[in-house]
Enzyme design. Sequence first.
Site, mmCIF file in Angstrom:
data_model
loop_
_atom_site.group_PDB
_atom_site.id
_atom_site.type_symbol
_atom_site.label_atom_id
_atom_site.label_comp_id
_atom_site.label_asym_id
_atom_site.label_seq_id
_atom_site.Cartn_x
_atom_site.Cartn_y
_atom_site.Cartn_z
ATOM 1 N N CYS A 87 0.825 -1.213 0.000
ATOM 2 C CA CYS A 87 0.000 0.000 0.000
ATOM 3 C C CYS A 87 0.868 1.275 0.000
ATOM 4 O O CYS A 87 1.452 1.592 -1.027
ATOM 5 C CB CYS A 87 -0.962 -0.095 1.176
ATOM 6 S SG CYS A 87 -2.457 0.807 0.891
ATOM 7 N N HIS A 181 -3.509 -5.091 2.034
ATOM 8 C CA HIS A 181 -2.825 -5.555 3.251
ATOM 9 C C HIS A 181 -3.140 -7.029 3.490
ATOM 10 O O HIS A 181 -4.234 -7.351 3.961
ATOM 11 C CB HIS A 181 -3.321 -4.763 4.467
ATOM 12 C CG HIS A 181 -2.918 -3.332 4.445
ATOM 13 N ND1 HIS A 181 -1.823 -2.865 5.118
ATOM 14 C CD2 HIS A 181 -3.463 -2.269 3.832
ATOM 15 C CE1 HIS A 181 -1.706 -1.566 4.916
ATOM 16 N NE2 HIS A 181 -2.690 -1.174 4.144
ATOM 17 N N GLU A 183 -1.345 -8.809 5.653
ATOM 18 C CA GLU A 183 -0.897 -9.069 7.029
ATOM 19 C C GLU A 183 -2.038 -8.948 8.032
ATOM 20 O O GLU A 183 -1.998 -9.560 9.103
ATOM 21 C CB GLU A 183 0.285 -8.149 7.398
ATOM 22 C CG GLU A 183 -0.017 -6.691 7.704
ATOM 23 C CD GLU A 183 -0.328 -5.836 6.479
ATOM 24 O OE1 GLU A 183 -0.310 -6.349 5.348
ATOM 25 O OE2 GLU A 183 -0.627 -4.639 6.663
HETATM 26 N N1 GLN Z 1 -3.780 6.230 1.314
HETATM 27 C C1 GLN Z 1 -2.502 6.001 1.908
HETATM 28 C C2 GLN Z 1 -1.426 6.855 1.256
HETATM 29 O O1 GLN Z 1 -1.660 7.523 0.329
HETATM 30 C C3 GLN Z 1 -2.107 4.548 1.837
HETATM 31 C C4 GLN Z 1 -2.971 3.730 2.733
HETATM 32 C C5 GLN Z 1 -2.358 2.454 3.223
HETATM 33 O O2 GLN Z 1 -1.130 2.283 3.238
HETATM 34 N N2 GLN Z 1 -3.188 1.585 3.693
HETATM 35 O O3 GLN Z 1 -0.328 6.807 1.692
#
Ligand code: GLN
Length: 196
Positions: A87, A181, A183
């Site tokens: 992410c 995610h 995890e």
């Molecule tokens: N929206 C977040 C960002 O732009 C990322 C979200 C996440 O890591 N779950 O960094």
Amino acid sequence: MRSFLIEEIKLIGVLALQGNFQSHLEILNKIGKTSKEIKFSKELDEVEGLIIPGGESTTIFNLLNREKNFVSEIKSFADSFPILGTCAGLILMSQLKNDKIVKSLDIIDALIERNAYGRQINSFSASIQLKNNLFQERLIRGSFIRAPKIISYGESTEPFAFFQNEVVGVKSGKHFGITFHPEIFKETFIHEICFN
Ligand code: GLN
């Protein structure tokens, strides 16, 4: 100077500046890897792989830049060792669409759009199909939390994770980047293939 006494036991670092790093330490423990929180670039000397966790990419980016050479040290670490970005981690590793706040570390050749499914309230969990010639096809669970989307990717980048018709995970050489995610559900498979 690197020296590893017991070669089979890999020490994997988890960037621990902000975000969901604790669960990655637990997953590494579950798959029999030793792990270490990485808060300063010099700690990269001790590890043979790195996780850049989810969290808030702008915050992680700002915290990385408190130390002058942290970004460049991660980039040169990536020449020799695998990095898994989840992410916000993928956001930092790839190129960004219309984003002037975060500057990419340019480790994965993919174009990413942040917060592409909407706000926190639009977060969801789903089954994700993993498919690649390196392993047997399988389903795992994952959460998309203010997740980014992979808009496009270059020739050196292979898709390996899919949600409906979308590519949600890519592999670029030894590096893996996923928009979700695993995890949260204690799914270990991606960690296993990245740091095998
Ligand atoms: N929206 C977040 C960002 O732009 C990322 C979200 C996440 O890591 N779950 O960094």
